[in-house]
Design a protein around this motif. Structure first.
Motif, short mmCIF file in Angstrom:
data_model
loop_
_atom_site.label_atom_id
_atom_site.label_comp_id
_atom_site.label_asym_id
_atom_site.label_seq_id
_atom_site.Cartn_x
_atom_site.Cartn_y
_atom_site.Cartn_z
N ARG A 104 35.12 -30.78 30.99
CA ARG A 104 33.63 -31.05 29.99
C ARG A 104 31.86 -29.67 31.11
N ASP A 105 32.09 -29.64 32.43
CA ASP A 105 31.69 -28.78 32.77
C ASP A 105 31.81 -27.49 32.62
N VAL A 106 32.95 -27.42 32.65
CA VAL A 106 33.38 -25.96 32.81
C VAL A 106 33.35 -25.14 31.34
N ALA A 107 33.41 -26.63 29.95
CA ALA A 107 33.62 -25.64 29.03
C ALA A 107 31.60 -25.23 28.26
N GLY A 108 30.54 -26.56 29.09
CA GLY A 108 29.30 -25.78 29.18
C GLY A 108 29.04 -24.69 29.42
N ALA A 109 29.92 -23.99 30.46
CA ALA A 109 29.42 -22.51 31.13
C ALA A 109 30.38 -21.65 30.77
N MET A 110 30.84 -21.85 29.97
CA MET A 110 31.91 -20.74 29.33
C MET A 110 31.00 -19.54 28.76
N THR A 111 31.38 -18.35 28.59
CA THR A 111 30.52 -17.71 28.22
C THR A 111 31.90 -16.84 26.99
N GLU A 112 32.65 -16.36 27.94
CA GLU A 112 33.77 -15.63 27.19
C GLU A 112 35.43 -16.17 28.12
N TYR A 113 36.10 -15.36 27.33
CA TYR A 113 37.33 -15.74 27.70
C TYR A 113 37.89 -16.02 29.09
N ARG A 114 38.03 -17.76 29.19
CA ARG A 114 38.99 -18.11 30.25
C ARG A 114 39.94 -18.30 30.27
N ILE A 115 41.33 -18.72 31.57
CA ILE A 115 42.17 -19.42 31.28
C ILE A 115 41.70 -20.60 32.24
N ILE A 116 41.93 -22.32 31.83
CA ILE A 116 41.79 -23.16 32.43
C ILE A 116 43.01 -23.82 33.13
N VAL A 117 43.14 -23.70 34.32
CA VAL A 117 44.50 -24.40 34.77
C VAL A 117 44.78 -25.33 35.34
N ASP A 118 45.53 -26.84 34.69
CA ASP A 118 45.53 -27.72 35.50
C ASP A 118 46.79 -28.04 37.13
N LYS A 119 45.80 -28.36 38.00
CA LYS A 119 46.84 -28.33 39.01
C LYS A 119 46.85 -29.51 39.82
N SER A 120 45.90 -30.51 39.09
CA SER A 120 45.58 -31.73 39.65
C SER A 120 47.21 -32.38 39.26
N THR A 121 48.16 -33.52 39.61
CA THR A 121 49.26 -34.14 39.25
C THR A 121 48.39 -35.07 37.97
N VAL A 122 48.52 -34.75 37.30
CA VAL A 122 48.59 -35.56 35.54
C VAL A 122 49.37 -35.77 34.81
N PRO A 123 49.04 -37.00 34.12
CA PRO A 123 49.75 -37.41 33.31
C PRO A 123 50.92 -36.69 32.02
N VAL A 124 52.09 -36.44 31.43
CA VAL A 124 51.92 -35.94 30.51
C VAL A 124 50.98 -35.75 29.20
N LYS A 125 50.73 -34.60 28.29
CA LYS A 125 50.01 -34.69 27.45
C LYS A 125 48.21 -34.92 27.87
N THR A 126 48.17 -34.13 29.46
CA THR A 126 47.32 -33.87 29.23
C THR A 126 46.12 -32.78 29.53
#
Ligand code: UGA
Length: 429
Positions: A104-126
């Motif tokens: 949410r925080d990243v989304a709120g601050a984005m003003t141009e194209y970004r790649i958001i990469v999940d490195k945390s260990t997360v459940p499938v479909k995150t």
């Protein structure tokens, strides 16, 4: 390349530092002002071999900076890595609130194209959820891609694992972010496997679960070895020489611990349940793991008989060697089990005593192994620190009330210990 890492725990700090070492321009973000102040002052909040000097040299080279400002991070990095905790909830499932908050925080601050990469260990479909969340909260409506890029580094050798990875997994929903991700990882010279996002997420949980399964398999065999007077080390050496099996992660001991395996296996069981699959194989892995510690405690009781008021020296409190991490440490659980029976514990660990102190308020923490051994009815090796291999056991024996040694990590040679006059008991040998 300009990269941002959100979260400066083990994963975030090591990843960011190694990216900087490979020449990227890295900004690390954390919402904990105390942690950021500490890093800005050149102090490292964790013990990880090789990390401190790398942080210092990369900060000096101005390739590595720290901030509490997420918006600054979003402006800085074309690629933004999320490396925040995914702790377990009481039912074993994963608490996703930190990942969701960052999305949410990243989304709120984005003003141009970004790649958001999940490195945390997360459940499938995150990844799908993160993408939905970013779309919802990104008022500017700019384009973005979500990527799953799990990490496979081990505490204690995290820098080495990160600098020389065996593989890089990049999970994507389209080809658009692939070239950029290849550029990020080009300096690491490692094979890159590109998958869909769900598969990348599954790879992480499936890898850790398989490693835990190997450990439990070896521990189950150790029970058979004890019952049949065989030697677990010879058995796993024998089966491990088959390349299809491999020798790694077949060391019997007190069971696996740490901040990853126990949590990740529980999470994977819960994820499978939610997907309609009863992962009984992994439930058995968990059962063998907790039985292993209980079996070891029983062997101590069988040898020492009543534990009430016995003095027991424990060498090692960290969940494994080369770390100060005591989260889900079998050594700590062992101490607590012995205390429950009335034993007095004198403990020593080369790195983990400070972190263990609040968990073990009634343990006498000693400055060295010999001091821990003073007056002890028995000694236990609970963590496989190299330092414990080369102790002066003659001296240790002379200060103990009785020379009984339980080696929970099969660190020492049984014949040598017997010749030194110890009653020596190890796991599956
Ligand atoms: C583990 C994985 O090995 C990493 O690949 C992964 O990236 C990491 O989790 C993570 O998910 O972040 P780590 O928890 O640092 O790394 O520790 P390991 O070296 O895997 O050891 C885990 C536990 O298994 C320790 O308690 C260790 O003593 C025990 N172990 C390991 C055994 O009992 N026997 C073995 O043969 C190997």
């Amino acid at each position: 390349m300009k990269l941002t890492i959100i979260g400066t725990g083990y994963v975030g700090l090591v990843t960011g530092t190694c990216f900087a070492e490979k020449g990227h321009d890295v900004l690390c973000v954390d919402n904990d002002p105390a942690k950021i102040a500490m890093l800005q002052a050149g102090h490292i909040p964790i013990y990880e071999p090789g990390l401190e000097s790398l942080v210092h040299s990369n900060v000096a080279a101005r390739r590595l900076r720290f901030t509490t400002d997420t918006a600054e991070g979003v402006r800085h990095g074309h690629v933004i890595f999320i490396g925040v905790p995914t702790p377990p909830r009481p039912d074993g499932s994963v608490d996703m609130r930190f990942v969701e908050r960052v999305a949410r925080d990243v989304a709120g601050a984005m003003t141009e194209y970004r790649i958001i990469v999940d490195k945390s260990t997360v459940p499938v479909k995150t990844g799908l959820k993160v993408a939905e969340s970013i779309k919802r909260y990104n008022k500017a409506g700019v384009d973005f891609d979500v990527v799953s890029n799990p990490e496979f580094m081990r505490e204690g050798c995290a820098v080495e694992d990160q600098m020389k990875p065996e593989r890089i997994v990049v999970g994507v929903a389209s080809q658009r972010p692939v070239a950029t991700m290849r550029e990020v990882y080009a300096p690491f010279n490692a094979p890159i496997i590109v998958t869909d996002i769900n598969s990348a997420e599954l790879i992480k949980h499936a890898s850790n679960s398989f490693l835990a399964l190997k450990i439990s398999y070896a521990n189950a065999l150790s029970a058979l070895c004890e019952a049949s007077h065989a030697n677990i080390q010879q058995v796993v050496d024998g089966i491990g020489m088959d390349k299809r099996i491999g020798r790694a992660f077949l060391n019997a001991g007190l069971g696996y611990g740490g901040s990853c395996f126990p949590k990740d296996i529980s999470a994977f069981v819960a994820i499978a349940q939610e997907l309609g699959y009863d992962f009984r194989l992994l439930k058995e892995v968990q059962r063998i793991n907790s039985d292993q510690l209980q079996r070891f405690v029983k062997r101590i009781q069988d040898t020492l008989w009543v534990l009430q008021d016995k003095v027991i020296a424990v060498l090692g409190l960290a969940f494994k060697s080369n770390t100060d991490d005591v989260r889900c440490s079998p050594a700590v659980d062992l101490v607590l089990a012995l205390q429950k029976e009335g034993a007095h514990i004198r403990a020593y660990d080369p790195q983990a005593m400070e972190k263990a102190r609040p968990l073990l308020p009634n343990v006498t923490l000693c400055p060295d192994p010999c001091e821990a051994a003073r007056g002890a009815d028995a000694m236990i090796i609970a963590t496989e620190w190299d330092e414990f291999k080369n102790l002066d056991f003659g001296k240790i024996k002379s200060v103990m009330a009785h020379p009984t040694l339980f080696d929970g990590r099969n660190l020492l040679d049984p014949v040598t210990m017997k010749n030194l006059g110890f009653t020596y008991i190890s796991v599956g040998r």
